[in-house]
Design a protein around this motif. Structure first.
Motif, PDB file in Angstrom:
ATOM      1  N   THR A 101       0.838  -1.190   0.000  1.00  0.00           N
ATOM      2  CA  THR A 101       0.000   0.000   0.000  1.00  0.00           C
ATOM      3  C   THR A 101       0.871   1.237   0.000  1.00  0.00           C
ATOM      4  O   THR A 101       2.032   1.213   0.415  1.00  0.00           O
ATOM      5  CB  THR A 101      -0.903   0.031   1.242  1.00  0.00           C
ATOM      6  N   MET A 102       0.313   2.355  -0.477  1.00  0.00           N
ATOM      7  CA  MET A 102       1.079   3.591  -0.492  1.00  0.00           C
ATOM      8  C   MET A 102       1.436   4.045   0.913  1.00  0.00           C
ATOM      9  O   MET A 102       2.497   4.586   1.155  1.00  0.00           O
ATOM     10  CB  MET A 102       0.311   4.672  -1.246  1.00  0.00           C
ATOM     11  N   THR A 113       1.772  14.973  -8.465  1.00  0.00           N
ATOM     12  CA  THR A 113       0.779  13.961  -8.104  1.00  0.00           C
ATOM     13  C   THR A 113       1.188  12.627  -8.700  1.00  0.00           C
ATOM     14  O   THR A 113       1.512  12.536  -9.893  1.00  0.00           O
ATOM     15  CB  THR A 113      -0.618  14.343  -8.633  1.00  0.00           C
ATOM     16  N   ARG A 114       1.168  11.608  -7.882  1.00  0.00           N
ATOM     17  CA  ARG A 114       1.510  10.257  -8.334  1.00  0.00           C
ATOM     18  C   ARG A 114       0.496   9.773  -9.363  1.00  0.00           C
ATOM     19  O   ARG A 114      -0.718   9.906  -9.181  1.00  0.00           O
ATOM     20  CB  ARG A 114       1.516   9.304  -7.138  1.00  0.00           C
ATOM     21  N   VAL A 115       0.985   9.196 -10.456  1.00  0.00           N
ATOM     22  CA  VAL A 115       0.126   8.549 -11.434  1.00  0.00           C
ATOM     23  C   VAL A 115      -0.452   7.283 -10.809  1.00  0.00           C
ATOM     24  O   VAL A 115       0.269   6.504 -10.164  1.00  0.00           O
ATOM     25  CB  VAL A 115       0.922   8.217 -12.710  1.00  0.00           C
ATOM     26  N   GLU A 116      -1.716   7.072 -10.971  1.00  0.00           N
ATOM     27  CA  GLU A 116      -2.370   5.910 -10.361  1.00  0.00           C
ATOM     28  C   GLU A 116      -1.983   4.619 -11.081  1.00  0.00           C
ATOM     29  O   GLU A 116      -1.558   4.617 -12.231  1.00  0.00           O
ATOM     30  CB  GLU A 116      -3.892   6.081 -10.411  1.00  0.00           C
ATOM     31  N   GLY A 117      -2.160   3.501 -10.382  1.00  0.00           N
ATOM     32  CA  GLY A 117      -1.926   2.192 -10.980  1.00  0.00           C
ATOM     33  C   GLY A 117      -0.476   1.754 -10.888  1.00  0.00           C
ATOM     34  O   GLY A 117       0.344   2.340 -10.161  1.00  0.00           O
ATOM     35  N   PRO A 147       2.151  11.239  -2.039  1.00  0.00           N
ATOM     36  CA  PRO A 147       1.544  10.981  -3.356  1.00  0.00           C
ATOM     37  C   PRO A 147       0.998  12.236  -4.020  1.00  0.00           C
ATOM     38  O   PRO A 147       0.974  12.320  -5.245  1.00  0.00           O
ATOM     39  CB  PRO A 147       0.451   9.974  -3.030  1.00  0.00           C
ATOM     40  N   SER A 148       0.549  13.208  -3.242  1.00  0.00           N
ATOM     41  CA  SER A 148       0.253  14.549  -3.737  1.00  0.00           C
ATOM     42  C   SER A 148       1.096  15.510  -2.912  1.00  0.00           C
ATOM     43  O   SER A 148       0.773  15.804  -1.759  1.00  0.00           O
ATOM     44  CB  SER A 148      -1.235  14.886  -3.599  1.00  0.00           C
ATOM     45  N   GLY A 196       2.719   4.045 -11.106  1.00  0.00           N
ATOM     46  CA  GLY A 196       3.071   4.926 -10.001  1.00  0.00           C
ATOM     47  C   GLY A 196       3.538   4.215  -8.758  1.00  0.00           C
ATOM     48  O   GLY A 196       3.879   4.857  -7.762  1.00  0.00           O
ATOM     49  N   GLU A 197       3.567   2.888  -8.770  1.00  0.00           N
ATOM     50  CA  GLU A 197       3.966   2.138  -7.582  1.00  0.00           C
ATOM     51  C   GLU A 197       5.464   2.255  -7.319  1.00  0.00           C
ATOM     52  O   GLU A 197       6.266   2.346  -8.251  1.00  0.00           O
ATOM     53  CB  GLU A 197       3.585   0.667  -7.736  1.00  0.00           C
ATOM     54  N   ASP A 251       0.270  -2.292 -16.995  1.00  0.00           N
ATOM     55  CA  ASP A 251       0.274  -3.126 -15.790  1.00  0.00           C
ATOM     56  C   ASP A 251       1.283  -4.266 -15.854  1.00  0.00           C
ATOM     57  O   ASP A 251       1.333  -5.094 -14.948  1.00  0.00           O
ATOM     58  CB  ASP A 251      -1.131  -3.713 -15.566  1.00  0.00           C
TER      59      ASP A 251
END
Length: 338
Positions: free
Chosen positions: A2-3, A121-125, A103-104, A128-129, A234
Motif C-alpha cells: 500500500t502507499m 501527483t503520483r500517477v495511479e496504478g 503521493p500529492s 506509479g507504484e 500493468d
C-alpha cells in the motif's frame, strides 16, 4: 504494497539516526511533454566522517532548444530537526527549500537566482507504484551495497512554475519522477537512466529505469553490475540478476550507455545517448571526503526494446525525455563543476 506502507519505508529519511559517514538525497525531475526542456531539483544531507554535517540544495534547468543549462547549488551547516514526518507526508526544510513528499506533494525553493514552485501527483496504478531495482529489498538495509537507491514515485504529473534564465516556465502537464538515494558513500562509478513514455493510440504509458555500475568491496572494485526494470501499463519486466555476468552486457562511453540483459522470460536492450545535449557536472562529496563527478542531462535520446520469449517484441523511444547520469571519479574537461 500500500502507499501508506511505502511512504514510511521508501520515503523515510535515514540521516536522522546516523551520526556520521552518511549521504542522503531526494530529487525531482520532469520533462516538457513535447519540447526539449527539463528540470532537476535535489535536496541532500551530508554527514562526513568526523566533520560538520551539511545541508545542500541543487537546481538544474536544461534547455535543449537553446543548448544551455542553468545550474546552481546552495550549501549550509545542517540545522537540527530538518524533517518532520506524519502519516500523509515527509516534510523537509533544507537550505531554504521546502519539500512535502507524498503521493500529492509539493516543493519550492530558490538557488542562485533559479526558483521552483511545484505541485506533483503520483500517477495511479502500476506505473506509479514504488520501485526498488535491487533483486531483493533486503539489500536496502544490508551492509552491501554501501549506496542504496529507490524510486518512491516513478511517474508523477506536475503543475506549477520554474524560473531560469530570467524566464518563467509553466510546468502544467509535465511528467517526471521522485528518487531517494542514501548510503555510506556514492558508488565508485555508474551510469543510471530513467525515461517516461506517455500513452499513445493503442499503447499504454510506460517507463524504464536501470543502472550499470561498479562498487568497492574493501579495497577491490567489482566488475560492472547492471539491472533494468521496464513497466508498460500493468506489465512489469524485471532484469535484476545484478551479480550474474552471463546474462548482461554493458557499454559505458563518455556520453552513451547501452545495456543488454536477459532472463528466462525475455531479453531487453536499453540505449541512452547524451551527445549534443546540454550537460551539467555536479560535484558529489563522499562522507570520507573523496570526490565524485556526476555528468547529468535530462534530455537524453532513449530507446528500449523488450523481446519476450514466444511473443511479439516491443520498442519504446523518446527523442529527448531521458534522465541520464554518469558518475566519474575525475572531473570532465570543459564542464564547470557545480
Amino acid at each position: 504494497m500500500t502507499m501508506a506502507a511505502s511512504l514510511s519505508s521508501d520515503v523515510a529519511p535515514r540521516a536522522p539516526r546516523v551520526r556520521g559517514g552518511h549521504v542522503e538525497s531526494y530529487f525531482l525531475r520532469a520533462n516538457h511533454p513535447s519540447r526539449p526542456l527539463a528540470f532537476w531539483a535535489k535536496a541532500t544531507v551530508l554527514k562526513p566522517v568526523g566533520g560538520m554535517a551539511l545541508q545542500e540544495s541543487w537546481f538544474v534547468f536544461f534547455d535543449g532548444e537553446r543548448d544551455r543549462v542553468r545550474a546552481g547549488k546552495r550549501s549550509e551547516p545542517l540545522a537540527a530537526g530538518f524533517t518532520s514526518q506524519g502519516a500523509e507526508a515527509l516534510n523537509l526544510s533544507l537550505c531554504g527549500a521546502a519539500w512535502s513528499i507524498a503521493p500529492s506533494g509539493h516543493s519550492r525553493g530558490e538557488v542562485d537566482g533559479a526558483a521552483w514552485d511545484l505541485k506533483f501527483t503520483r500517477v495511479e496504478g502500476s506505473l506509479g507504484e514504488p520501485l526498488s531495482i535491487f533483486p531483493s529489498r533486503m539489500m536496502l538495509e544490508a551492509p552491501f551495497p554501501k549506496s542504496k537507491l529507490l524510486t518512491p514515485f516513478p511517474m508523477l504529473r506536475f503543475a506549477g512554475e520554474v524560473r531560469a534564465f530570467d524566464e518563467a516556465f509553466d510546468v502544467e502537464g509535465w511528467h517526471g519522477m521522485l528518487g531517494h538515494n542514501w548510503g555510506k558513500e556514492h558508488a565508485l562509478e555508474y551510469a543510471w537512466g530513467q525515461c517516461l513514455f506517455p500513452a499513445e493510440a493503442g499503447t499504454p504509458a510506460a517507463w524504464v529505469e536501470g543502472f550499470t555500475g561498479r562498487v568497492k568491496v574493501g579495497p577491490v572494485a567489482t566488475p560492472r553490475l547492471s539491472a533494468l526494470v521496464v513497466q508498460r501499463g500493468d506489465e512489469t519486466w524485471r532484469f535484476d540478476r545484478t551479480f550474474d555476468p552471463w546474462t548482461q552486457k554493458a557499454e559505458v562511453e563518455e556520453r552513451r550507455w547501452t545495456v543488454e540483459l536477459k532472463n528466462d522470460r525475455a531479453r531487453a536492450i536499453l540505449e541512452m545517448d547524451a551527445m549534443g545535449r546540454p550537460l551539467a557536472c555536479l560535484g558529489y562529496k563522499d562522507p570520507t571526503g573523496a570526490m565524485g563527478y556526476c555528468i547529468n542531462t535530462k534530455l537524453a535520446r532513449t530507446k528500449v526494446t523488450v523481446e519476450p520469449a514466444g511473443a511479439a517484441a516491443f520498442t519504446l523511444e523518446s527523442a529527448h525525455g531521458g534522465a541520464l547520469e554518469f558518475m566519474r571519479r575525475e572531473p570532465v574537461r570543459g564542464l564547470q563543476v557545480i
